[in-house]
Design an enzyme around this catalytic site. Structure first.
Site, mmCIF file in Angstrom:
data_model
loop_
_atom_site.group_PDB
_atom_site.id
_atom_site.type_symbol
_atom_site.label_atom_id
_atom_site.label_comp_id
_atom_site.label_asym_id
_atom_site.label_seq_id
_atom_site.Cartn_x
_atom_site.Cartn_y
_atom_site.Cartn_z
ATOM 1 N N ARG A 1 1.032 -1.159 0.030
ATOM 2 C CA ARG A 1 0.068 -0.017 0.050
ATOM 3 C C ARG A 1 1.032 1.303 -0.041
ATOM 4 O O ARG A 1 0.495 2.342 -0.600
ATOM 5 C CB ARG A 1 -0.882 0.064 1.247
ATOM 6 C CG ARG A 1 -2.245 -0.785 0.994
ATOM 7 C CD ARG A 1 -2.111 -2.346 1.048
ATOM 8 N NE ARG A 1 -3.469 -2.965 1.332
ATOM 9 C CZ ARG A 1 -3.536 -3.823 2.222
ATOM 10 N NH1 ARG A 1 -2.534 -4.278 2.781
ATOM 11 N NH2 ARG A 1 -4.692 -4.427 2.165
ATOM 12 N N ASP A 11 0.442 -6.987 -2.588
ATOM 13 C CA ASP A 11 -1.149 -6.904 -2.184
ATOM 14 C C ASP A 11 -1.826 -6.247 -3.246
ATOM 15 O O ASP A 11 -0.880 -5.938 -4.391
ATOM 16 C CB ASP A 11 -1.447 -6.193 -0.859
ATOM 17 C CG ASP A 11 -2.542 -6.815 -0.124
ATOM 18 O OD1 ASP A 11 -3.711 -6.562 -0.771
ATOM 19 O OD2 ASP A 11 -2.456 -7.305 0.941
ATOM 20 N N HIS A 57 -6.814 -10.699 -2.921
ATOM 21 C CA HIS A 57 -5.936 -9.517 -2.852
ATOM 22 C C HIS A 57 -4.907 -9.303 -3.871
ATOM 23 O O HIS A 57 -3.741 -8.788 -3.674
ATOM 24 C CB HIS A 57 -5.097 -9.514 -1.458
ATOM 25 C CG HIS A 57 -6.002 -9.188 -0.057
ATOM 26 N ND1 HIS A 57 -5.565 -7.846 0.526
ATOM 27 C CD2 HIS A 57 -7.135 -9.596 0.195
ATOM 28 C CE1 HIS A 57 -6.515 -7.875 1.369
ATOM 29 N NE2 HIS A 57 -7.498 -8.733 1.351
ATOM 30 N N ASP A 86 -5.961 -13.990 2.772
ATOM 31 C CA ASP A 86 -7.191 -13.363 3.644
ATOM 32 C C ASP A 86 -8.121 -12.817 2.630
ATOM 33 O O ASP A 86 -7.916 -12.513 1.286
ATOM 34 C CB ASP A 86 -6.728 -12.060 4.624
ATOM 35 C CG ASP A 86 -5.955 -11.382 3.727
ATOM 36 O OD1 ASP A 86 -5.291 -11.482 2.897
ATOM 37 O OD2 ASP A 86 -5.858 -9.966 4.353
ATOM 38 N N GLU A 87 -9.385 -12.716 3.105
ATOM 39 C CA GLU A 87 -10.596 -11.855 2.540
ATOM 40 C C GLU A 87 -10.603 -12.227 0.938
ATOM 41 O O GLU A 87 -10.841 -11.353 0.256
ATOM 42 C CB GLU A 87 -10.352 -10.517 2.644
ATOM 43 C CG GLU A 87 -10.389 -10.022 4.122
ATOM 44 C CD GLU A 87 -9.760 -8.403 4.133
ATOM 45 O OE1 GLU A 87 -10.546 -7.619 5.210
ATOM 46 O OE2 GLU A 87 -8.995 -7.789 3.473
ATOM 47 N N TRP A 93 -5.829 -12.336 12.734
ATOM 48 C CA TRP A 93 -5.704 -10.897 12.705
ATOM 49 C C TRP A 93 -7.231 -10.488 13.339
ATOM 50 O O TRP A 93 -7.385 -9.440 13.487
ATOM 51 C CB TRP A 93 -5.365 -10.284 11.535
ATOM 52 C CG TRP A 93 -6.585 -10.663 10.431
ATOM 53 C CD1 TRP A 93 -6.287 -11.447 9.329
ATOM 54 C CD2 TRP A 93 -7.813 -10.040 10.313
ATOM 55 N NE1 TRP A 93 -7.625 -11.628 8.582
ATOM 56 C CE2 TRP A 93 -8.184 -10.667 8.933
ATOM 57 C CE3 TRP A 93 -8.406 -8.930 10.777
ATOM 58 C CZ2 TRP A 93 -9.474 -10.345 8.625
ATOM 59 C CZ3 TRP A 93 -9.791 -8.600 10.035
ATOM 60 C CH2 TRP A 93 -10.376 -9.199 8.973
ATOM 61 N N TYR A 148 -2.516 -3.790 15.712
ATOM 62 C CA TYR A 148 -2.551 -3.198 14.505
ATOM 63 C C TYR A 148 -2.072 -1.478 14.914
ATOM 64 O O TYR A 148 -2.684 -1.014 15.413
ATOM 65 C CB TYR A 148 -4.011 -3.173 13.857
ATOM 66 C CG TYR A 148 -3.935 -4.253 12.754
ATOM 67 C CD1 TYR A 148 -3.478 -5.316 13.209
ATOM 68 C CD2 TYR A 148 -4.798 -4.307 11.618
ATOM 69 C CE1 TYR A 148 -3.555 -6.643 12.307
ATOM 70 C CE2 TYR A 148 -4.985 -5.164 10.697
ATOM 71 C CZ TYR A 148 -4.153 -6.388 10.994
ATOM 72 O OH TYR A 148 -4.514 -7.571 10.314
ATOM 73 N N PHE A 149 -0.794 -1.169 14.082
ATOM 74 C CA PHE A 149 -0.508 0.043 14.530
ATOM 75 C C PHE A 149 -0.745 1.038 13.680
ATOM 76 O O PHE A 149 -0.231 2.297 13.691
ATOM 77 C CB PHE A 149 0.981 -0.043 14.722
ATOM 78 C CG PHE A 149 1.549 -1.222 16.044
ATOM 79 C CD1 PHE A 149 0.666 -1.446 16.789
ATOM 80 C CD2 PHE A 149 2.683 -1.712 15.783
ATOM 81 C CE1 PHE A 149 1.011 -2.261 17.619
ATOM 82 C CE2 PHE A 149 2.999 -2.417 16.883
ATOM 83 C CZ PHE A 149 2.254 -2.731 17.903
ATOM 84 N N ASP A 150 -1.848 0.766 12.449
ATOM 85 C CA ASP A 150 -2.239 1.895 11.632
ATOM 86 C C ASP A 150 -3.469 2.306 12.603
ATOM 87 O O ASP A 150 -4.367 3.228 12.126
ATOM 88 C CB ASP A 150 -2.581 1.404 10.325
ATOM 89 C CG ASP A 150 -3.538 0.183 10.581
ATOM 90 O OD1 ASP A 150 -3.917 -0.582 11.467
ATOM 91 O OD2 ASP A 150 -3.965 -0.374 9.226
#
Ligand SMILES: [Zn+2]
Length: 469
Positions: free
Chosen positions: A169, A198, A275, A334-335, A400, A425-427
């Protein structure tokens, strides 16, 4: 006269003592993570220009050299400590001895006013002890280097102590990655989870498929937008500003070696089967097809019935495995939206023939790479959604989700690394300050993170043993 002399000596002594008290103040002990056992004892050890560092082996010398380099070059202009091979303990002593009763990655540190003795059974144990010394010393240049007297016995609780960085990202240059690795080392972490791929950016050079970085590493910055809004790849001839970057294979080797010197394993993350939107902007032939035979554009999943999808990813893993010697390879997972597979004429046919649900089609895809990696002596790890369908028993899970869901995944019996989203999660916002820059959402304060207990107390010993990190 004798009395006068005595008084004079006493006065001088008191003066020296009081000077010492003002200049050699016992520093506070600030360590992260806090050691398993720490006993504070009386006094301080003062490093001086004449301090001698002794070592018992060449392996210990490598760590002692780090310490000497730290003192001589980073913390003091006036000191030049030297390393001496000597089994006798000098002022500061570094020792590795596999027969010592110390855990594999553990260390013992004993600081008295006369000496600093650091011992470990392995070189990485000694390195973690060295990082405790780093944390006890001043952070910037100083003319006085004083350590508090103490006794520490320490060893890590988990085998996997990781920190993740998503460079898909947002791209970070190699210089930043090295700085990031330095911070991992300082805090005794041993896995750098490098999220290289990603949906909106491909960051690793793949020689067999060059368009992944020729096209997939760059995106358009549209007018009035930030680089991460409205993702669209930048192609030769486009007039918009271009944003992005990638790591060459040479740079990746450099990072892996840099991490290894700090006892850190780099685990790469290469996303599949979802992703992956950026891949199809470079190689649209890997997209699913609708009943009329048209490519399903905008999809972010590989066509699971197309043998080319598997061959393409195998080519990628072949190059990835050459670059990364880690036991684990992270495959994302994931997802994975199933809508595209449900409308793809080839995937529908495959599901019908093999009596697969869409979730089982996903596990078919993931298990293919579990076997592929296993055959090459590696292990697959993926986000917890890979448990959908019939996942191979040998897969390792990275969880997660929220902390309440941990049980559900531990019960499945896979080894797990817990990365509970609402804490780790550090965002997220990290304080309640109105001046904090815009974050993704959520709130993870330093104390919430530090005090987080990853293993729920009510689970069995057997289930807790599956938590590897
Ligand atoms: Zn398909």
């Amino acid at each position: 006269m004798k009395i006068l002399n005595f008084s004079l000596i006493l006065l001088i002594s008191l003066f020296v003592y009081s000077c010492k008290n003002t200049t050699v103040e016992r520093p506070d002990i600030k360590l992260v993570p806090w050691p398993n056992q720490l006993i504070e004892t009386e006094g301080t050890f003062v490093i001086t220009p004449g301090t001698i560092v002794s070592i018992n082996s060449d392996q210990a010398k490598e760590i002692a050299n780090l310490f000497v380099d730290l003192i001589n070059n980073k913390l003091s202009n006036s000191f030049s400590l030297k390393v001496k091979k000597d089994t006798l303990v000098q002022d500061i002593h570094f020792e590795i001895d596999s027969s010592l009763d110390i855990e594999k990655e553990g260390y013992q540190l004993n600081i008295t006013p006369k000496s600093i003795v650091l011992k470990a059974a392995t070189q990485n144990g000694l390195f973690y002890g060295y990082n405790t010394l780093v944390q006890l010393l001043p952070v910037s240049k100083s003319e006085t280097l004083v350590l508090p007297a103490l006794e520490i016995i320490d060893a890590p609780r988990f085998a996997w102590r990781g920190l993740h960085l998503d460079v898909s990202r947002h791209f970070f240059p190699v210089s930043y990655i090295k700085k990031y690795i330095d911070y991992l080392a300082l805090h005794k972490l041993n896995v750098f989870h490098w999220h290289l791929v990603d949906g909106i950016g491909w960051r690793i050079e793949i020689k067999s498929h060059p368009e992944l970085t020729n096209i997939g590493a760059w995106r358009k910055v549209k007018e009035g937008k930030k680089p991460w809004q409205d993702f669209e790849v930048w192609r030769e001839g486009d007039t918009e500003e271009k944003y992005g970057g990638f790591y060459t294979q040479e740079e990746i080797k450099e990072v892996v070696a840099y991490a290894k010197e700090r006892f850190i394993t780099v685990v790469p993350e290469i996303e599949l089967p979802g992703h992956s939107k950026v891949v199809f902007q470079c190689y649209p032939e890997l997209l699913c097809q609708d009943n009329s035979g048209n490519k399903i554009l905008g999809s972010d999943v590989y066509c699971a019935s197309n043998p080319e999808s598997y061959r393409f990813l195998e080519d990628i893993f072949d190059e990835v495995l050459e670059l990364f010697p880690s036991d684990y390879i992270h495959i994302g997972g994931d997802e994975v939206g199933k809508t595209t597979w449900k409308t793809c004429k080839h995937c529908q046919k495959m599901m019908k023939e093999k009596h697969y649900s869409p979730e089982e089609l996903q596990s078919h895809f993931v298990n293919h790479f579990d076997k592929y990696l296993k055959d090459k002596g590696r292990k697959l790890i993926g986000w917890h959604e890979i448990t959908q369908g019939n996942l191979s028993e040998t897969a390792t899970i990275m969880y997660w989700g929220g902390d309440k869901g941990v049980f559900r995944y531990l019960e499945k019996g896979h080894p797990m690394v817990l990365t509970t989203g609402n804490i780790l999660y550090f965002d997220h916002y990290q304080s309640m300050s109105k001046f904090e820059p815009k974050a993704f959402g959520g709130y993870s304060s330093l104390s919430n993170v530090y005090n987080y207990e990853p293993v729920p107390d009510s689970i069995s010993i057997q289930m807790a043993a599956n938590v590897i990190g």
